[in-house]
Design an enzyme around this catalytic site. Structure first.
Site, PDB file in Angstrom:
ATOM      1  N   GLU A 153      -3.893  -7.316   1.269  1.00 24.72           N
ATOM      2  CA  GLU A 153      -2.719  -7.387   1.921  1.00 24.72           C
ATOM      3  C   GLU A 153      -2.404  -7.143   3.072  1.00 24.72           C
ATOM      4  OE1 GLU A 153      -1.580  -3.371   0.562  1.00 24.72           O
ATOM      5  OE2 GLU A 153      -1.700  -4.148  -2.234  1.00 24.72           O
ATOM      6  N   GLU A 261      -6.100  -6.512 -10.252  1.00 21.93           N
ATOM      7  CA  GLU A 261      -5.161  -5.211 -10.561  1.00 21.93           C
ATOM      8  C   GLU A 261      -3.666  -5.350 -11.333  1.00 21.93           C
ATOM      9  OE1 GLU A 261      -3.897  -3.038  -6.486  1.00 21.93           O
ATOM     10  OE2 GLU A 261      -5.278  -3.922  -5.647  1.00 21.93           O
TER      11      GLU A 261
HETATM   12  O1  G3I Z   1      -5.945  13.470  -1.931  1.00 24.98           O
HETATM   13  C1  G3I Z   1      -4.475  13.460  -2.236  1.00 24.98           C
HETATM   14  C2  G3I Z   1      -4.553  15.099  -2.765  1.00 24.98           C
HETATM   15  O2  G3I Z   1      -5.671  15.460  -1.725  1.00 24.98           O
HETATM   16  C3  G3I Z   1      -2.898  15.291  -1.914  1.00 24.98           C
HETATM   17  O3  G3I Z   1      -3.683  17.258  -3.424  1.00 24.98           O
HETATM   18  C4  G3I Z   1      -2.659  14.480  -3.928  1.00 24.98           C
HETATM   19  C5  G3I Z   1      -1.119  15.676  -3.582  1.00 24.98           C
HETATM   20  O4  G3I Z   1       0.447  13.940  -4.228  1.00 24.98           O
HETATM   21  O5  G3I Z   1      -2.249  13.219  -2.979  1.00 24.98           O
HETATM   22  C6  G3I Z   1      -3.778  12.723  -3.036  1.00 24.98           C
HETATM   23  O6  G3I Z   1      -3.493  11.671  -2.985  1.00 24.98           O
HETATM   24  C7  G3I Z   1      -2.535  10.668  -3.176  1.00 24.98           C
HETATM   25  C8  G3I Z   1      -4.315   9.746  -3.329  1.00 24.98           C
HETATM   26  O7  G3I Z   1      -3.379   8.124  -4.284  1.00 24.98           O
HETATM   27  C9  G3I Z   1      -5.419   9.900  -5.091  1.00 24.98           C
HETATM   28  O8  G3I Z   1      -4.289  10.047  -5.483  1.00 24.98           O
HETATM   29  C10 G3I Z   1      -1.573   9.831  -2.808  1.00 24.98           C
HETATM   30  O9  G3I Z   1      -0.649  10.867  -2.070  1.00 24.98           O
HETATM   31  C11 G3I Z   1      -1.234   8.455  -3.014  1.00 24.98           C
HETATM   32  O10 G3I Z   1      -0.140   8.211  -2.793  1.00 24.98           O
HETATM   33  C12 G3I Z   1      -2.325   7.417  -3.418  1.00 24.98           C
HETATM   34  O11 G3I Z   1      -1.763   6.514  -4.169  1.00 24.98           O
HETATM   35  C13 G3I Z   1      -2.305   5.504  -4.412  1.00 24.98           C
HETATM   36  C14 G3I Z   1      -2.473   4.365  -4.085  1.00 24.98           C
HETATM   37  O12 G3I Z   1      -2.794   3.266  -3.756  1.00 24.98           O
HETATM   38  C15 G3I Z   1      -1.812   4.091  -2.155  1.00 24.98           C
HETATM   39  O13 G3I Z   1      -1.272   3.379  -1.397  1.00 24.98           O
HETATM   40  C16 G3I Z   1      -2.652   5.361  -6.059  1.00 24.98           C
HETATM   41  O14 G3I Z   1      -3.530   5.916  -6.208  1.00 24.98           O
HETATM   42  C17 G3I Z   1      -3.140   3.965  -6.478  1.00 24.98           C
HETATM   43  O15 G3I Z   1      -3.569   3.170  -7.351  1.00 24.98           O
HETATM   44  C18 G3I Z   1      -2.419   2.713  -5.551  1.00 24.98           C
HETATM   45  O16 G3I Z   1      -3.723   1.404  -5.167  1.00 24.98           O
HETATM   46  C19 G3I Z   1      -2.940   0.058  -4.741  1.00 24.98           C
HETATM   47  C20 G3I Z   1      -4.109  -0.427  -4.540  1.00 24.98           C
HETATM   48  O17 G3I Z   1      -5.357   0.216  -3.572  1.00 24.98           O
HETATM   49  C21 G3I Z   1      -3.859  -1.687  -4.079  1.00 24.98           C
HETATM   50  N1  G3I Z   1      -2.307  -2.397  -4.368  1.00 24.98           N
HETATM   51  C22 G3I Z   1      -0.818  -1.974  -4.889  1.00 24.98           C
HETATM   52  C23 G3I Z   1      -2.191  -0.803  -5.197  1.00 24.98           C
HETATM   53  C24 G3I Z   1      -0.852   1.116  -6.222  1.00 24.98           C
HETATM   54  O18 G3I Z   1      -0.395   0.553  -5.242  1.00 24.98           O
END
Ligand code: G3I
Length: 342
Positions: A153, A261
């Site tokens: 990105e 993705e």
């Molecule tokens: O690790 C913490 C955990 O300790 C906590 O208990 C929990 C509570 O909400 O949050 C956890 O972190 C989350 C993490 O995913 C793991 O589950 C974050 O809040 C959450 O924001 C994070 O979201 C990820 C996101 O990227 C972050 O921007 C999504 O799972 C993941 O699917 C998404 O993937 C991205 C690609 O990397 C890049 N392209 C877009 C795609 C979708 O956004």
């Protein structure tokens, strides 16, 4: 198609200790796609590997896997001299024992970073940290990870480079610096730049990315491919012809395009009326991936609606993945299987 199979086997044969991607006797999404010369896969969450039903779905669908989160800086490199390998090690071992390749997502991104990264660093310090991150990871997994999203990105919607810590501390050449270092650390790994809204020819971001990559190629910077994330919303325009044209122009300059993705979101309310459109988009994308020789893989961002990122990010949207919340395969997925059998 022949070119595509060759791309797969060349990488596999040329890696020390490489795994071979076998052709399953049972017809699965994975085996049918491999017969067409394309890898398929899903993004895997750490928790998936503790659930038998999830493991079975991953195996059926994947000849390549990518981590949904655990390879990102925040998790793998939480402090300057601290690394957390277990989750990535487990995924790589899982992939190897199931004859799957691995995509690393992602070495550099503006999101999910640890707090020790500082905008106040000098160019020299930022380059040193960048080099250490690349070298430590790519040396550890040398010959075991097939492809890397080196930068994720990097563009804004208008096609300008996104103002990330790396752009702000190092300057515009941070991307080529990262690619050169990555090639040096594991010369056989395929190096990608990955982004969203970059799939449709004529979109400012798509054109900016193409022109940027073309310049890198002309300068001799090592780059093998670009990732089209393809997080699609049925509410917006979808133009399969212009996506295919975009894929083809990358072929003309010798660059691969990973469908990296894929998910197609629809409204949660009255979602039934959006299913036909969703199915067409999924099938059109798979068709392009199968037919265009420079698309090596089609990777979906997860597999079950029960743990998709979509509803948390887009209020009122969901149903984006091939299995419902109870892990039942959806009609559009069955249609994709039929397409692969043709
Ligand atoms: O690790 C913490 C955990 O300790 C906590 O208990 C929990 C509570 O909400 O949050 C956890 O972190 C989350 C993490 O995913 C793991 O589950 C974050 O809040 C959450 O924001 C994070 O979201 C990820 C996101 O990227 C972050 O921007 C999504 O799972 C993941 O699917 C998404 O993937 C991205 C690609 O990397 C890049 N392209 C877009 C795609 C979708 O956004």
């Amino acid at each position: 198609m022949i070119k595509k199979v060759a791309t797969l086997s060349i990488w596999l044969l040329s890696c020390v200790g490489a795994i071979s991607v076998g052709f399953s006797t049972k017809d699965t999404f994975r085996s049918l796609a491999l017969k067409k010369g394309i890898e398929t896969g899903v993004a895997v969450a750490v928790s998936d590997l503790n659930k038998e039903a999830h493991i079975n779905i991953i195996k059926e669908n994947s000849s390549i896997v990518v981590a949904e989160n655990c390879m990102k800086w925040q998790y793998i490199h939480p402090a300057e001299n601290k690394w957390y390998w277990k989750d990535v090690d487990d995924l790589v071992k899982f992939a190897e024992s199931n004859e799957m390749n691995v995509k690393f997502h992602t070495l550099f991104w503006h999101n999910q970073n640890p707090s020790f990264l500082s905008e106040k660093w000098s160019r020299e310090k930022a380059i040193a940290v960048m080099d250490d991150h690349i070298a430590t990871i790519m040396t550890r997994y040398k010959g075991r990870i097939k492809e890397y999203d080196v930068v994720n990105e990097m563009f804004d919607e208008d096609g300008s480079l996104r103002k990330t810590i790396w752009l702000n501390t190092i300057g515009e050449d941070y991307i080529e610096h990262a690619l050169i270092k990555a090639r040096e650390c594991d010369p056989k790994a395929k190096l990608y730049l990955n982004d969203y809204s970059n799939e449709t020819m004529g979109h400012p971001k798509a054109d900016a990315m193409f022109n940027f990559v073309k310049k890198l190629k002309e300068k001799g910077v090592p780059i093998d491919g670009v990732g089209f994330q393809l997080h699609i919303d049925t509410a917006y325009g979808f133009d399969a012809d212009r996506i295919r044209k975009n894929v083809k122009r990358y072929a003309d300059i010798g660059v691969l395009v990973s469908f990296s993705e894929v998910d197609v979101r629809i409204p949660q309310k009255n979602f039934e009326s959006h299913l036909a459109k969703q199915q067409k988009i999924y099938r059109d994308l798979l068709k392009i991936a199968v037919e265009e020789p420079n698309v090596p893989n089609f990777i979906m961002w997860g597999f079950t609606d029960a743990q998709s990122w979509v509803p948390y990010t887009f209020r009122g949207k969901g149903h984006a993945l091939p299995y419902d919340e109870k892990l039942n395969p959806k009609p559009f997925y069955e249609e994709m299987l039929k397409d692969l059998k043709k």
